[in-house]
Design a protein around this motif. Structure first.
Motif, PDB file in Angstrom:
ATOM      1  N   ILE A 180      34.583  48.938  43.370  1.00  0.00           N
ATOM      2  CA  ILE A 180      34.768  49.726  42.362  1.00  0.00           C
ATOM      3  C   ILE A 180      34.656  48.843  40.414  1.00  0.00           C
ATOM      4  N   PHE A 181      33.656  48.940  39.676  1.00  0.00           N
ATOM      5  CA  PHE A 181      33.664  48.848  38.296  1.00  0.00           C
ATOM      6  C   PHE A 181      32.676  49.310  37.167  1.00  0.00           C
ATOM      7  N   GLY A 182      32.856  49.553  36.474  1.00  0.00           N
ATOM      8  CA  GLY A 182      32.515  50.487  35.305  1.00  0.00           C
ATOM      9  C   GLY A 182      31.473  49.498  34.602  1.00  0.00           C
ATOM     10  N   GLY A 183      30.450  48.652  34.814  1.00  0.00           N
ATOM     11  CA  GLY A 183      30.231  47.849  34.095  1.00  0.00           C
ATOM     12  C   GLY A 183      30.498  46.933  33.689  1.00  0.00           C
ATOM     13  N   SER A 184      29.896  46.110  32.740  1.00  0.00           N
ATOM     14  CA  SER A 184      30.990  44.811  32.540  1.00  0.00           C
ATOM     15  C   SER A 184      32.143  45.406  30.779  1.00  0.00           C
TER      16      SER A 184
ATOM     17  N   LYS B  94      18.346  57.736  34.925  1.00  0.00           N
ATOM     18  CA  LYS B  94      17.263  57.135  34.765  1.00  0.00           C
ATOM     19  C   LYS B  94      17.459  56.106  36.253  1.00  0.00           C
ATOM     20  N   ASN B  95      17.494  54.722  35.166  1.00  0.00           N
ATOM     21  CA  ASN B  95      17.580  53.370  36.378  1.00  0.00           C
ATOM     22  C   ASN B  95      18.606  54.116  37.341  1.00  0.00           C
ATOM     23  N   ALA B  96      19.084  54.877  37.740  1.00  0.00           N
ATOM     24  CA  ALA B  96      20.352  54.788  38.897  1.00  0.00           C
ATOM     25  C   ALA B  96      18.893  56.052  39.868  1.00  0.00           C
TER      26      ALA B  96
ATOM     27  N   GLY C  91      26.894  41.664  23.188  1.00  0.00           N
ATOM     28  CA  GLY C  91      27.776  43.079  22.847  1.00  0.00           C
ATOM     29  C   GLY C  91      28.481  43.096  24.640  1.00  0.00           C
ATOM     30  N   THR C  92      27.552  43.585  25.842  1.00  0.00           N
ATOM     31  CA  THR C  92      28.413  43.462  26.819  1.00  0.00           C
ATOM     32  C   THR C  92      27.129  42.123  27.976  1.00  0.00           C
ATOM     33  N   GLY C  93      27.658  42.694  28.524  1.00  0.00           N
ATOM     34  CA  GLY C  93      27.404  41.567  30.187  1.00  0.00           C
ATOM     35  C   GLY C  93      25.888  41.601  30.428  1.00  0.00           C
ATOM     36  N   GLY C  94      25.568  43.088  30.581  1.00  0.00           N
ATOM     37  CA  GLY C  94      24.321  43.155  31.112  1.00  0.00           C
ATOM     38  C   GLY C  94      22.824  42.457  30.511  1.00  0.00           C
ATOM     39  N   HIS C  95      23.582  42.103  29.133  1.00  0.00           N
ATOM     40  CA  HIS C  95      22.273  41.570  27.920  1.00  0.00           C
ATOM     41  C   HIS C  95      22.428  39.963  27.729  1.00  0.00           C
ATOM     42  N   ILE C  96      23.368  39.528  28.492  1.00  0.00           N
ATOM     43  CA  ILE C  96      24.462  37.977  28.385  1.00  0.00           C
ATOM     44  C   ILE C  96      23.632  37.406  29.758  1.00  0.00           C
ATOM     45  N   TYR C  97      24.102  38.103  30.268  1.00  0.00           N
ATOM     46  CA  TYR C  97      23.922  37.231  32.021  1.00  0.00           C
ATOM     47  C   TYR C  97      23.123  36.757  32.214  1.00  0.00           C
ATOM     48  N   PRO C  98      21.169  37.584  31.901  1.00  0.00           N
ATOM     49  CA  PRO C  98      20.116  37.375  32.227  1.00  0.00           C
ATOM     50  C   PRO C  98      19.746  36.337  31.379  1.00  0.00           C
TER      51      PRO C  98
ATOM     52  N   GLU D 117      32.650  35.682  38.546  1.00  0.00           N
ATOM     53  CA  GLU D 117      32.352  35.595  39.458  1.00  0.00           C
ATOM     54  C   GLU D 117      31.969  36.445  40.181  1.00  0.00           C
ATOM     55  N   MET D 118      31.565  37.074  39.386  1.00  0.00           N
ATOM     56  CA  MET D 118      30.725  38.681  39.936  1.00  0.00           C
ATOM     57  C   MET D 118      29.683  38.964  41.494  1.00  0.00           C
ATOM     58  N   PRO D 119      28.476  37.620  41.307  1.00  0.00           N
ATOM     59  CA  PRO D 119      27.354  38.039  42.506  1.00  0.00           C
ATOM     60  C   PRO D 119      28.577  37.565  43.415  1.00  0.00           C
TER      61      PRO D 119
ATOM     62  N   PRO E 249      16.477  38.448  35.022  1.00  0.00           N
ATOM     63  CA  PRO E 249      16.442  36.656  35.777  1.00  0.00           C
ATOM     64  C   PRO E 249      18.016  36.473  36.311  1.00  0.00           C
ATOM     65  N   ARG E 250      18.876  37.476  36.102  1.00  0.00           N
ATOM     66  CA  ARG E 250      19.889  37.146  37.095  1.00  0.00           C
ATOM     67  C   ARG E 250      19.580  37.684  38.544  1.00  0.00           C
ATOM     68  N   ALA E 251      18.484  38.290  39.116  1.00  0.00           N
ATOM     69  CA  ALA E 251      17.660  38.649  40.635  1.00  0.00           C
ATOM     70  C   ALA E 251      17.683  37.553  40.885  1.00  0.00           C
TER      71      ALA E 251
HETATM   72  C1  LIG Z   1      27.650  50.688  27.789  1.00  0.00           C
HETATM   73  C2  LIG Z   1      26.165  50.660  27.860  1.00  0.00           C
HETATM   74  O1  LIG Z   1      25.464  50.637  26.703  1.00  0.00           O
HETATM   75  N1  LIG Z   1      25.861  49.196  28.595  1.00  0.00           N
HETATM   76  C3  LIG Z   1      24.830  48.895  29.005  1.00  0.00           C
HETATM   77  C4  LIG Z   1      24.845  47.430  29.124  1.00  0.00           C
HETATM   78  O2  LIG Z   1      25.492  47.530  30.098  1.00  0.00           O
HETATM   79  P1  LIG Z   1      26.563  46.180  31.051  1.00  0.00           P
HETATM   80  O3  LIG Z   1      27.146  45.230  29.794  1.00  0.00           O
HETATM   81  O4  LIG Z   1      27.348  47.215  31.601  1.00  0.00           O
HETATM   82  O5  LIG Z   1      25.552  45.397  32.303  1.00  0.00           O
HETATM   83  P2  LIG Z   1      25.054  45.776  33.492  1.00  0.00           P
HETATM   84  O6  LIG Z   1      26.082  47.426  34.074  1.00  0.00           O
HETATM   85  O7  LIG Z   1      23.939  45.965  33.405  1.00  0.00           O
HETATM   86  O8  LIG Z   1      25.872  44.944  33.784  1.00  0.00           O
HETATM   87  C5  LIG Z   1      27.311  43.620  33.527  1.00  0.00           C
HETATM   88  C6  LIG Z   1      26.881  42.312  34.316  1.00  0.00           C
HETATM   89  O9  LIG Z   1      28.886  42.233  34.283  1.00  0.00           O
HETATM   90  C7  LIG Z   1      28.930  41.213  35.492  1.00  0.00           C
HETATM   91  N2  LIG Z   1      30.108  41.814  35.386  1.00  0.00           N
HETATM   92  C8  LIG Z   1      30.657  43.365  34.937  1.00  0.00           C
HETATM   93  C9  LIG Z   1      32.442  43.174  35.113  1.00  0.00           C
HETATM   94  C10 LIG Z   1      32.638  42.128  35.375  1.00  0.00           C
HETATM   95  O10 LIG Z   1      33.993  42.103  35.708  1.00  0.00           O
HETATM   96  N3  LIG Z   1      31.980  41.031  35.472  1.00  0.00           N
HETATM   97  C11 LIG Z   1      31.176  40.574  35.365  1.00  0.00           C
HETATM   98  O11 LIG Z   1      30.621  39.271  35.888  1.00  0.00           O
HETATM   99  C12 LIG Z   1      28.262  41.977  36.300  1.00  0.00           C
HETATM  100  O12 LIG Z   1      27.409  41.708  37.643  1.00  0.00           O
HETATM  101  C13 LIG Z   1      26.397  42.090  35.844  1.00  0.00           C
HETATM  102  O13 LIG Z   1      25.680  41.501  35.747  1.00  0.00           O
HETATM  103  O14 LIG Z   1      23.618  46.528  29.556  1.00  0.00           O
HETATM  104  C14 LIG Z   1      22.702  47.347  30.067  1.00  0.00           C
HETATM  105  C15 LIG Z   1      21.398  46.238  30.759  1.00  0.00           C
HETATM  106  O15 LIG Z   1      20.517  46.103  29.345  1.00  0.00           O
HETATM  107  C16 LIG Z   1      21.994  48.485  30.334  1.00  0.00           C
HETATM  108  O16 LIG Z   1      21.394  48.540  31.204  1.00  0.00           O
HETATM  109  C17 LIG Z   1      23.373  49.594  30.202  1.00  0.00           C
HETATM  110  O17 LIG Z   1      23.506  50.697  30.338  1.00  0.00           O
END
Ligand SMILES: CC(=O)N[C@H]1[C@@H](OP(=O)(O)OP(=O)(O)OC[C@H]2O[C@@H](n3ccc(=O)[nH]c3=O)[C@H](O)[C@@H]2O)O[C@H](CO)[C@@H](O)[C@@H]1O
Length: 366
Positions: free
Chosen positions: A193-197, A300-302, A9-16, A255-257, A165-167
């Motif tokens: 500045i970015f709003g998540g993935s 809560k995370n923040a 779905g989103t990067g936050g689940h994929i990158y780990p 290459e965000m990190p 694991p991403r850490a």
């Molecule tokens: C809207 C939503 O449901 N968000 C969830 C989603 O967020 P989301 O996918 O935005 O997740 P995170 O903020 O946790 O991670 C974003 C990842 O994408 C990477 N990145 C971002 C932008 C970019 O241009 N390139 C890039 O590589 C960041 O470095 C990071 O590794 O999964 C997270 C982890 O389960 C949850 O905590 C979030 O609440």
């Protein structure tokens, strides 16, 4: 070792998942991997781009209201379980690991039906719906925040506190990206500045309104809009009538990190994986939790960083051009405050999460 990964779905689940895979490859070079996701999620691009074998299943989330779409959802769920079983039988993994997102539901459920050991990884302090559902069927539950325990309390014996694991991957980065590659100057403090993935509309809008205020500042600004917002934001900025040399706007960064490592301040949503990276690298941040997530978990995370002096927080309802600019400007002009936040962030990071999860894998496949 043969490992099937799923999460999306989103990067936050994929990158780990990818970070864990990279660490397993380092330790066990003969390992084989298969990633199962959906075509619609970001994983279909990110995982393929990373050169990892990828297969997809079709599935969609349940609508909250009664609708015909839910009939389709149930049909797709049954079909995706059958498809996942086929994929698993073909690949014959030793273990299946799910890092969240609804695609994990059919894949890990199918694994458990076939008797293949399964593990879930929960990145957030509040567990996602899919992981809660799967907790019953999997052998182990890896968590990153102690707070997540209460969501799996029926299965306490399965829980292992591992971190994300991403850490570990990010902490090992030695060299940051060159800002010149992004048409900015190396050596000048830069805020990212970015709003998540996927980007965040309100953050983008507030930035556009604040754009001209950054003129002549002794620092640079990068805005990563998210792919779907890029065109609109670019047009809005073009209509402001001046293009500032200290500002760069991009749709997405792969290459965000590495880029994190070259920045002085992060302004972002508080998705769990982003926060993990911020802590692993020890970076000061201004966090704007998404209010549109389950149980407000981003706030809560923040808060876990804010209460440790590692970050500042702006709630979305208080986010506008002025509040955004003021928070950024005062931190960018205050090295001491940024250093203190960075120190506190670094103290919070767990940087051996992949190794901890590898131990969990070895335990379940014994
Ligand atoms: C809207 C939503 O449901 N968000 C969830 C989603 O967020 P989301 O996918 O935005 O997740 P995170 O903020 O946790 O991670 C974003 C990842 O994408 C990477 N990145 C971002 C932008 C970019 O241009 N390139 C890039 O590589 C960041 O470095 C990071 O590794 O999964 C997270 C982890 O389960 C949850 O905590 C979030 O609440």
């Amino acid at each position: 070792m043969k490992i099937l990964l799923s999460g999306g779905g989103t990067g936050g689940h994929i990158y780990p998942a990818l970070a864990l895979m990279n660490r397993i490859k380092e330790k066990y070079p003969d390992s084989e991997f298969l990633y199962v996701g959906t075509e619609r999620g970001l994983e279909s691009t990110i995982v393929r781009k990373a050169g990892v074998p990828f297969e997809s299943v079709e599935i969609q989330g349940l609508r909250r209201s009664l609708s015909l779409e839910n009939v389709k959802t149930v049909y797709l769920m049954l079909k995706s379980i059958a498809d996942s079983k086929k994929i698993i039988k073909n690949f014959q993994p030793d273990v299946v690991i799910g890092t969240g997102g609804y695609v994990c539901a059919p894949v890990l459920y199918a694994a458990s039906r076939l008797g293949v050991p399964a593990i879930i990884h929960e990145q957030n302090s509040v567990a996602g719906v899919t992981n809660k559902f799967l907790s019953r069927f999997v052998g182990k539950i890896c968590i990153c925040f102690e707070d997540a325990r209460k969501d799996f309390e029926q299965y306490e014996e399965k829980i292992v506190y591992t971190g994300n694991p991403r850490a570990q991957e990010v902490a090992a980065i030695t060299e940051g990206a060159s800002l010149a590659e992004y048409q900015l100057k190396d050596g000048i403090p830069t805020v990212l500045i970015f709003g998540g993935s996927r980007g965040a509309a309100k953050l983008n809008e507030s930035f556009v309104e604040a754009y001209n205020l950054f003129k002549g500042k002794p620092y640079q600004v990068m805005l990563v809009t998210g792919e779907t917002h890029f065109e609109k934001v670019s047009k809005q900025i073009a209509s402001l009538g001046q293009s500032l040399a200290n500002i760069r706007v991009l749709p997405y960064v792969y290459e965000m990190p590495k880029l994190f490592k070259s920045t002085a301040l992060i302004v972002s949503r508080s998705g769990a994986t982003t926060l993990t990276e911020v802590m692993a690298l020890g970076l000061p941040s201004i966090l704007i939790p998404s209010p549109y997530v389950t149980n407000n978990h981003q706030q809560k995370n923040a808060e876990s960083l804010v209460k440790n002096g590692a970050a500042e927080m702006i709630l979305e309802k208080e986010l506008h051009a002025k509040s955004l600019f003021k928070a950024i400007d005062s931190l960018m002009l205050n090295d001491t405050a940024r250093k203190e936040m960075a120190f506190q962030a670094k103290r919070m990071g767990i940087t051996d999460a992949s190794d901890r999860i590898i131990q969990v894998i070895l335990d379940v496949i014994k």
